[in-house]
Design a protein around this motif. Structure first.
Motif, PDB file in Angstrom:
ATOM      1  N   ASN A 141     -17.725  19.795  55.869  1.00 53.70           N
ATOM      2  CA  ASN A 141     -17.994  21.228  55.929  1.00 53.70           C
ATOM      3  C   ASN A 141     -19.290  21.515  56.665  1.00 53.70           C
ATOM      4  N   GLY A 142     -20.291  20.630  56.499  1.00 54.79           N
ATOM      5  CA  GLY A 142     -21.526  20.794  57.250  1.00 54.79           C
ATOM      6  C   GLY A 142     -21.279  20.681  58.745  1.00 54.79           C
ATOM      7  N   VAL A 143     -20.425  19.727  59.117  1.00 54.32           N
ATOM      8  CA  VAL A 143     -20.118  19.553  60.538  1.00 54.32           C
ATOM      9  C   VAL A 143     -19.398  20.787  61.077  1.00 54.32           C
ATOM     10  N   ILE A 144     -18.449  21.308  60.282  1.00 52.33           N
ATOM     11  CA  ILE A 144     -17.731  22.513  60.721  1.00 52.33           C
ATOM     12  C   ILE A 144     -18.709  23.664  60.918  1.00 52.33           C
ATOM     13  N   LYS A 145     -19.626  23.816  59.952  1.00 54.43           N
ATOM     14  CA  LYS A 145     -20.650  24.848  60.075  1.00 54.43           C
ATOM     15  C   LYS A 145     -21.416  24.704  61.377  1.00 54.43           C
ATOM     16  N   SER A 146     -21.854  23.483  61.661  1.00 55.92           N
ATOM     17  CA  SER A 146     -22.696  23.313  62.839  1.00 55.92           C
ATOM     18  C   SER A 146     -21.905  23.569  64.120  1.00 55.92           C
ATOM     19  N   ILE A 147     -20.608  23.245  64.110  1.00 53.03           N
ATOM     20  CA  ILE A 147     -19.811  23.551  65.300  1.00 53.03           C
ATOM     21  C   ILE A 147     -19.735  25.066  65.506  1.00 53.03           C
ATOM     22  N   VAL A 148     -19.495  25.793  64.392  1.00 56.63           N
ATOM     23  CA  VAL A 148     -19.439  27.259  64.488  1.00 56.63           C
ATOM     24  C   VAL A 148     -20.761  27.814  65.019  1.00 56.63           C
ATOM     25  N   PHE A 149     -21.872  27.286  64.485  1.00 56.96           N
ATOM     26  CA  PHE A 149     -23.181  27.766  64.957  1.00 56.96           C
ATOM     27  C   PHE A 149     -23.373  27.447  66.437  1.00 56.96           C
ATOM     28  N   GLY A 150     -22.903  26.247  66.835  1.00 58.25           N
ATOM     29  CA  GLY A 150     -23.031  25.876  68.238  1.00 58.25           C
ATOM     30  C   GLY A 150     -22.304  26.851  69.135  1.00 58.25           C
ATOM     31  N   VAL A 151     -21.068  27.189  68.766  1.00 56.11           N
ATOM     32  CA  VAL A 151     -20.290  28.139  69.560  1.00 56.11           C
ATOM     33  C   VAL A 151     -21.023  29.476  69.635  1.00 56.11           C
ATOM     34  N   VAL A 152     -21.443  29.988  68.468  1.00 56.92           N
ATOM     35  CA  VAL A 152     -22.016  31.337  68.440  1.00 56.92           C
ATOM     36  C   VAL A 152     -23.343  31.402  69.185  1.00 56.92           C
ATOM     37  N   VAL A 153     -24.220  30.441  68.925  1.00 55.22           N
ATOM     38  CA  VAL A 153     -25.542  30.486  69.559  1.00 55.22           C
ATOM     39  C   VAL A 153     -25.414  30.366  71.073  1.00 55.22           C
ATOM     40  N   THR A 154     -24.621  29.401  71.536  1.00 59.40           N
ATOM     41  CA  THR A 154     -24.508  29.221  72.989  1.00 59.40           C
ATOM     42  C   THR A 154     -23.798  30.400  73.631  1.00 59.40           C
ATOM     43  N   TRP A 155     -22.803  30.905  72.941  1.00 63.04           N
ATOM     44  CA  TRP A 155     -22.078  32.065  73.459  1.00 63.04           C
ATOM     45  C   TRP A 155     -23.041  33.239  73.646  1.00 63.04           C
ATOM     46  N   ILE A 156     -23.823  33.543  72.617  1.00 64.53           N
ATOM     47  CA  ILE A 156     -24.789  34.635  72.725  1.00 64.53           C
ATOM     48  C   ILE A 156     -25.764  34.368  73.871  1.00 64.53           C
ATOM     49  N   ALA A 157     -26.232  33.123  73.963  1.00 71.66           N
ATOM     50  CA  ALA A 157     -27.241  32.798  74.978  1.00 71.66           C
ATOM     51  C   ALA A 157     -26.691  33.011  76.389  1.00 71.66           C
ATOM     52  N   VAL A 158     -25.505  32.441  76.667  1.00 72.24           N
ATOM     53  CA  VAL A 158     -24.993  32.580  78.036  1.00 72.24           C
ATOM     54  C   VAL A 158     -24.597  34.028  78.323  1.00 72.24           C
ATOM     55  N   TYR A 159     -24.098  34.721  77.294  1.00 73.39           N
ATOM     56  CA  TYR A 159     -23.713  36.104  77.533  1.00 73.39           C
ATOM     57  C   TYR A 159     -24.936  36.961  77.845  1.00 73.39           C
ATOM     58  N   GLU A 160     -25.981  36.799  77.033  1.00 73.78           N
ATOM     59  CA  GLU A 160     -27.183  37.608  77.277  1.00 73.78           C
ATOM     60  C   GLU A 160     -27.748  37.330  78.661  1.00 73.78           C
ATOM     61  N   GLY A 161     -27.722  36.074  79.073  1.00 71.66           N
ATOM     62  CA  GLY A 161     -28.217  35.758  80.409  1.00 71.66           C
ATOM     63  C   GLY A 161     -27.367  36.407  81.485  1.00 71.66           C
ATOM     64  N   PHE A 162     -26.067  36.307  81.313  1.00 67.99           N
ATOM     65  CA  PHE A 162     -25.147  36.821  82.319  1.00 67.99           C
ATOM     66  C   PHE A 162     -25.178  38.337  82.379  1.00 67.99           C
ATOM     67  N   ASP A 163     -25.444  38.956  81.232  1.00 67.02           N
ATOM     68  CA  ASP A 163     -25.381  40.416  81.125  1.00 67.02           C
ATOM     69  C   ASP A 163     -26.763  41.049  81.304  1.00 67.02           C
ATOM     70  N   SER A 164     -27.791  40.221  81.569  1.00 66.03           N
ATOM     71  CA  SER A 164     -29.148  40.767  81.573  1.00 66.03           C
ATOM     72  C   SER A 164     -29.352  41.695  82.778  1.00 66.03           C
ATOM     73  N   VAL A 165     -30.325  42.603  82.600  1.00 66.86           N
ATOM     74  CA  VAL A 165     -30.726  43.443  83.733  1.00 66.86           C
ATOM     75  C   VAL A 165     -31.481  42.536  84.701  1.00 66.86           C
ATOM     76  N   PRO A 166     -31.085  42.466  85.957  1.00 64.37           N
ATOM     77  CA  PRO A 166     -31.649  41.452  86.857  1.00 64.37           C
ATOM     78  C   PRO A 166     -33.050  41.781  87.349  1.00 64.37           C
TER      79      PRO A 166
END
Lengths: 259, 157
Positions: free
Chosen positions: A200-225
């Motif tokens: 369950n800890g591993v599943i948690k960390s996978i979920v966090f990995g998806v969410v954190v990286t997703w937010i990071a790349v999205y914010e970068g891609f969507d940022s005001v240039p």
């Protein structure tokens, strides 16, 4: 009236961003197979900057958290003569909660911010637009390998965090404070279930990995240039990713450990 | 060593380290190594009262773990708790008149089942039932009994 309008504007803005980020994720996932077939090397490069470079902070924090937990738990448990329970207490809190969550927060700060800044600057310096001119899809070429690297790295980092933390507690508890070594490990093995706790800890960390990286790349891609836009996007990444990790952790805990 | 080599070596090291940590969490820090092997046989036992016995609780014989509880159910016909336990395959020779009792590890520890082998020459096999059982001690009942006895000593009738 204006207040209501402002509220509505704000809410619509949030909804639009969430919708855009979801479409963005779907676009990345559709490009994934091509990435894996044609540019697997790209993922390795990103694994280095996302995973390997985060290793030091994860190792040091894991060791510290484990040592502090060992010390504090020992002080409380010794009053009840239950210092043999140090092993399971530390291991349970690390494997179930602290490992995935703290590693996720550190990951958001260390790798997430770097990802946002990198992609945001690529956008600000029109590298992404340049790629599009050359008929290279920046989502497949730039974003997808970073997302995949984040998803692979996060569970590994969380596992390293937990393992190092338990070793830290072992050094403090068994090495310095004199807890019995056999009890430390055997109680831990008796109390920790590999499926209920470790998996369950591993599943948690996978979920966090998806969410954190997703937010990071999205914010970068969507940022005001602009310079300011990139700096704002980076801040937003750290704040939003950290809050999502904490909120999701509560949800996942409630779902997984509700016996 | 050029830059790509260093980078790829670093990634390789990272992946190895991560997997090693996962492996250690599973083998050294959890019960993965001792997890119920498939080669075992299940026996059942009925108890009047199981106290706080839980699924996954250990089944011991002479203090050694020989199996674990796999299921707890309530038998509505006999108004008893029915406990299913899996005994490891390498322990084959429990006589049919083995006694199963529910004990507590330590004062506040978890409940476990203790097996006390009898003297029969036939052995328990898959699906058999342990007939001789001893229920868990429930603290309130023991205390209640004790107080009742004390009161009776003091005021006979």
């Amino acid at each position: 009236m204006t207040m209501l309008r402002n509220l509505g504007h704000w809410w619509l803005g949030i909804m639009a961003r969430m919708g855009r980020s979801l479409i963005f994720l779907v676009q990345i996932l559709f490009g994934m197979h091509e990435l894996l077939l044609r540019h697997p090397r790209e993922v390795v490069m990103q694994l280095y900057s996302v995973g390997v470079l985060s290793l030091l902070i994860i190792l040091v924090s894991g060791l510290n958290v484990g040592m502090v937990l060992g010390l504090q738990m020992y002080n409380t448990l010794v009053d009840f003569g239950a210092e043999a329970a140090l092993g399971p207490v530390v291991a349970l809190s690390l494997v179930r909660e602290l490992g995935p969550v703290v590693a996720g927060l550190l990951f958001a700060g260390r790798a997430g911010s770097a990802l946002t800044a990198e992609i945001g600057l690529m956008k600000a310096t029109e590298q992404l637009a340049g790629m599009e001119m050359m008929a290279v899809d920046p989502i497949r070429r730039v974003v997808a390998p970073r997302l995949l690297a984040g998803i692979i790295s996060m569970p590994l980092l969380a596992a390293i965090f937990s393992a190092v933390g338990i070793w830290g507690a072992y050094f403090v508890g068994v090495g310095l404070l004199g807890v019995d070594e056999g009890a430390f490990w055997s109680q831990m093995q008796a109390q920790i279930d590999w499926r209920d706790d470790v998996l369950n800890g591993v599943i948690k960390s996978i979920v966090f990995g998806v969410v954190v990286t997703w937010i990071a790349v999205y914010e970068g891609f969507d940022s005001v240039p602009t310079t300011e836009g990139v700096s704002r996007a980076t801040t937003r990444t750290v704040v939003a990713a950290s809050l999502s990790v904490l909120a999701l952790d509560f949800l996942l805990t409630a779902m997984m450990f509700n016996k | 060593m050029n830059k790509t080599t260093i980078l790829e070596t670093g990634v390789g090291l990272f992946v190895v380290l991560g997997l090693a940590a996962l492996f250690m969490l599973a083998m050294k820090m959890s019960n993965f190594a001792t997890y119920s092997s498939k080669d075992g046989y299940t026996v059942t036992a009925r108890f009047e009262e199981i106290g706080g016995l839980k699924v996954q609780a250990p089944v011991n014989a002479g203090g050694v773990r020989v199996g674990r509880v796999t299921g707890i159910d309530y038998d509505e016909k006999r108004y008893q708790a029915k406990v299913t336990m899996q005994i490891d395959g390498r322990y084959k020779a429990f006589p049919t008149d083995t006694t199963a009792a529910i004990y507590t590890a330590g004062l506040l520890g978890e409940k476990y089942i203790g097996l006390e082998p009898g003297g029969e020459t036939e052995y328990l096999k898959n699906g058999s039932e342990i007939r001789l059982t001893q229920s868990a001690l429930v603290m309130e009942r023991v205390l209640g009994q004790f107080l009742f006895n004390k009161a009776q000593e003091k005021f006979p009738n």
